[in-house]
Design an enzyme around this catalytic site. Structure first.
Site, PDB file in Angstrom:
ATOM      1  CG  HIS A 365      -1.694  -1.289   1.281  1.00 50.67           C
ATOM      2  ND1 HIS A 365      -2.171  -1.813   2.436  1.00 50.67           N
ATOM      3  CD2 HIS A 365      -2.001  -2.170   0.302  1.00 50.67           C
ATOM      4  CE1 HIS A 365      -2.758  -2.954   2.190  1.00 50.67           C
ATOM      5  NE2 HIS A 365      -2.664  -3.199   0.900  1.00 50.67           N
ATOM      6  NE  ARG A 472      -5.975  -0.077  -8.623  1.00 46.59           N
ATOM      7  CZ  ARG A 472      -5.085   0.190  -9.587  1.00 46.59           C
ATOM      8  NH1 ARG A 472      -4.594   1.396  -9.730  1.00 46.59           N
ATOM      9  NH2 ARG A 472      -4.682  -0.778 -10.402  1.00 46.59           N
ATOM     10  NE  ARG A 508     -11.217  -1.510  -8.404  1.00 41.53           N
ATOM     11  CZ  ARG A 508      -9.979  -1.956  -8.594  1.00 41.53           C
ATOM     12  NH1 ARG A 508      -9.669  -2.598  -9.698  1.00 41.53           N
ATOM     13  NH2 ARG A 508      -9.059  -1.744  -7.697  1.00 41.53           N
ATOM     14  CD  GLU A 607     -10.447  -7.357 -11.658  1.00 43.80           C
ATOM     15  OE1 GLU A 607      -9.267  -6.960 -11.683  1.00 43.80           O
ATOM     16  OE2 GLU A 607     -11.277  -6.948 -10.833  1.00 43.80           O
ATOM     17  CG  ASN A 630      -2.678  -4.868 -13.087  1.00 47.71           C
ATOM     18  OD1 ASN A 630      -2.099  -4.696 -14.154  1.00 47.71           O
ATOM     19  ND2 ASN A 630      -2.985  -3.883 -12.269  1.00 47.71           N
ATOM     20  CG  ASP A 631      -6.534  -9.093 -10.286  1.00 49.74           C
ATOM     21  OD1 ASP A 631      -5.679  -9.758  -9.673  1.00 49.74           O
ATOM     22  OD2 ASP A 631      -7.110  -8.111  -9.787  1.00 49.74           O
ATOM     23  CB  CYS A 678      -8.294   0.260 -16.109  1.00 52.08           C
ATOM     24  SG  CYS A 678      -9.047  -1.121 -15.243  1.00 52.08           S
TER      25      CYS A 678
END
Ligand code: PEP
Ligand code: MG
Length: 753
Positions: A365, A472, A508, A607, A630-631, A678
């Protein structure tokens, strides 16, 4: 074996007197070696200091040839002294000359001596030099003697670290101050030059030698008692809330607090004449040296725990002087073991030039927040907090993951140049800011930003992006101390809409779970958290959380258009259920007379690979799609996105990946459903070029990527890249990557990538 006259306590008393005498540093050092030799009944006592050119230099000796002082120098890996410097461990030999590492230096007259005992001069785990005693006989040094010499070494280490000896070897700096270059992992791009500010200032032990032994024993025992009961309290309360430490870690720390070996070593150090805090530090320094040389990650973590405990003890003994107000000097580079995102946000950002962490991976994070703030950051730098002192010059290279501590003038000049080149490039990108992103053959490409904090929104104007393609929302939850209330959420979303004005913003819903842990929510024990209870799955199972968020969003957007998308959707049915919750909230607001968004579009993150096999249905059901590459790549190739060991096993530009992207682009277009990418790949010029070739017309990326991607778009012929991709995909087999062919195309057509 002759008994030591007076033992270590007497020696430390004598050393204290020697330290206080108003004599030159060399005279003091000469006196110290004489005192040590007499005390341990050795014919020889010598001090070798490690200098910044990595040589060990004889600084003082009793017994060896005095002429050799400041003349005898050896490489840091040479001889027995070098061996001790390398291993950071004591070495005791009854016949030194038969040891394979023995290196003979005729100028010292060393040949007459057989027994040898050397200990490292350590400070915060770093080796600064070596202290040696020698005897003519083949004697065996006792455990007590080794221990006593290590305690004495501590006094010398402080003398070296204080810089007092610097004048004795002009031209060479001590190893304590030498330039250090280390590589970790890159967390946030950019280069920062500045000076070290320790996030948690190291506790400096100033009083080393005990004046009243009984009192020091008492102080140590009392501090151990206090630390133990504080840890017991934490474990008993059993809550991780507010402490940030999981129960498991606390249990380990509690175990260490009762570790007999550790306590014994500290008690012995006090008994030998040190103050309680010096005893803790003395044992901690050995532990640190071991930690730095430990390659097993599990054991290294345990040594870390022990280090934490020693810090707690030190704080109990001499109090903790925090840096309280978080005000930073100019050009500050924060150095910390670890740090939460909230702690980083507490600092004055205008003065902050970089962050260096001992822990912290690229998706941690703090890395996300550092990127959002545009602060260069590097993680996984072993022992960073001990490597540098507050105020040291330091360079953080967030592109390569390197740091330079106390850099020499050439290194500093090279980085200075790099900063200038980067600034120039940024200026070129800024010049593109107001140009529309249109390819040479007239295809408009929407370039949007990924964001998560309010500060991200300042990048909208800076970059000239077309809007926010991915907001996000979990970041607000991750940096908070407790669950944000409905009102707090609404305030944030209102601020987002105010900042974005007329530009579109896609919000999101909460994507928590997996690696995105909220500190105030009980952590779940899951075997495979990435495949576990996360994102929309939590939202559907605990609709209250999702409802509060949706209501806050709908209220905040009252009267203006709103775009919401749902993460980790695996089936069309999940989206249908999420949509129904939105409809219920809309009906609720309508009933209560609240203005509704002028237009409310609901989208889906693509994703989870199962959506590839329901692509027509989901494209018909959703108002828009957004590819979370990414996922999607993580699950498609079964490659953990956080695991560096497997990260290089597949390429996002290989045929299977490109087929997945093409499928989404084609079917979404056929259904008249806009599709964006994205994930991280949208922000890489070469990959973005491929996505345009596959048919995507909207990309959302980090702020720093807008300039480079726009430069690529302006030079690109969309029809040409589409034709190349078609031909290459038809040709390539075996899951081959198109990367070389695409790079060659870019080069041949002058497309900057
Ligand atoms: C993604 O998975 O590509 C994505 C954009 O979401 P996140 O990185 O937040 O999981
Ligand atoms: Mg994702």
């Amino acid at each position: 074996m002759p008994a030591a006259p007076g033992g270590p306590r007497l020696l430390l008393r004598r050393l204290r007197e020697a330290m206080a005498e108003p004599v030159s540093p060399q005279a003091r050092l000469d006196r110290i070696v004489t005192l040590i030799a007499a005390n341990v009944v050795a014919e020889v006592c010598s001090v070798y200091v490690l200098s910044d050119d990595n040589t060990l230099e004889l600084f003082a000796t009793e017994g060896l040839n005095r002429e050799a002082v400041h003349l005898t120098r050896m490489r840091a890996d040479e001889g027995l002294v070098g061996l001790i410097a390398q291993t950071a461990e004591p070495l005791s030999l009854s016949d030194a000359q038969s040891h394979p590492s023995f290196s003979y230096r005729p100028e010292t007259g060393e040949e007459a001596y057989h027994a040898f005992l050397g200990v490292p001069l350590l400070r915060a785990g770093n080796t600064l030099g070596v202290l040696v005693v020698q005897n003519k006989t083949y004697r065996v040094y006792s455990e007590e003697e080794i221990e006593a010499l290590q305690t004495t070494a501590m006094v010398l280490s402080e003398m070296i670290a204080s810089g007092e000896l610097q004048a004795l070897a002009p031209g060479a700096g001590s190893a304590a101050r030498r330039a250090v270059s280390q590589r970790g992992v890159a967390l946030a791009d950019g280069i920062g030059l500045g000076h070290v500010v320790l996030h948690e200032p190291r506790i400096v032990v100033k009083r080393l030698i005990a004046e009243n032994l009984d009192r020091e024993v008492e102080r140590l025992e009392q501090a151990i008692g206090e630390v133990r009961s504080a840890i017991d309290d934490l474990v008993e309360r059993g809550d991780s809330i507010g402490t940030g430490e999981s129960r498991e870690v606390l249990e380990t720390v509690r175990m260490f607090a009762h570790d007999k070996g550790w306590l014994r070593r500290m008690r012995e150090a006090v008994q030998s004449g040190l103050t309680a805090e010096a005893a803790v530090e003395r044992v901690q320094s050995d532990n640190r040296a071991r930690m730095m040389r430990q390659s097993d990650p599990y054991l290294r973590d345990r040594l870390h725990d022990l280090d934490d405990l020693a810090n707690r003890l030190l704080r109990t003994l001499i109090g903790h002087e925090g840096n309280g107000d978080r005000v930073l000097p100019e050009n500050a580079i924060l150095v910390a073991r670890s740090m939460g995102p909230a702690a980083l946000l507490d600092y004055d950002r205008t003065a902050l030039r970089g962050v260096v962490l001992e822990e912290g991976g690229p998706t941690s994070h703090i890395a996300i927040v550092a990127r959002a703030l545009g602060i260069p950051a590097v993680g996984e730098i072993a022992n960073a907090t001990a490597l540098c002192d507050a105020g040291d010059a330091i360079i953080v290279d967030g592109a390569t993951g390197e740091i330079q501590v106390r850099p020499g003038p050439e290194i500093e000049a090279a980085y200075g140049e790099m900063v200038r080149v980067r600034a120039k490039r940024q200026e070129q990108y800024r010049a593109l800011r107001d140009l529309p992103a249109v390819t040479r053959d007239g295809v408009a490409i929407g370039l949007q930003l990924n964001a998560g904090l309010l500060i991200d929104l300042t990048h909208l104007a800076e970059t000239g992006a077309d809007g926010i393609g991915l907001f996000r929302t979990e970041l607000q939850f991750m940096v908070a101390q407790r669950m944000p209330s409905a009102a707090e959420q609404q305030t944030l979303y209102e601020a987002v809409f105010t900042a974005t004005g007329d530009l579109p913003v896609t919000i999101r819903t909460l994507d928590i779970g997996g690696d995105k842990i909220l500190p105030y929510m009980p952590a779940l024990e899951e075997e495979n958290p990435a495949l576990g209870w996360r994102a929309i799955r939590i939202g559907l199972d605990r609709p209250a959380l999702l409802r509060v968020q949706l209501r806050a969003l709908l209220r905040a957007a009252g009267g203006r258009p709103l775009k919401i998308m749902f993460p980790m959707v695996a089936t069309v049915d999940e989206f249908t259920r999420a949509k129904a919750i939105v409809e219920r909230e809309k009906a609720h607001l309508r009933r209560h007379g609240h203005p509704l968004p002028s237009d409310c579009k609901l989208g889906v993150m693509v994703e989870v690979p199962s959506l590839l096999f329901q692509i027509d249905e989901i494209a018909r059901a959703a108002d828009f799609l957004s590819v979370g590459s990414n996922d999607l790549m993580q699950f498609l190739f079964a490659v953990d996105r956080e695991n560096r060991r497997v990260a290089g096993r597949f390429d996002t530009l290989s045929v299977p990946a490109l087929r997945a992207f093409r499928l989404i682009a084609e079917r979404a277009a056929a259904a008249g459903c806009p599709a964006t990418v994205c994930g991280e790949i949208g922000g890489k010029p070469l990959e973005a070029m491929a996505l345009i070739g596959l048919g995507f017309r909207h990309l959302s990326m980090s702020p720093a990527a807008i300039g480079p991607v726009k430069a690529m778009v302006l030079a690109l012929d969309a029809a040409a890249i589409a034709a190349v991709i078609d031909a290459e995909m038809a040709r390539a087999g075996d899951g081959a990557t198109l990367r070389p062919a695409l790079s060659a195309f870019a080069k041949a057509h002058g497309v900057p990538i």
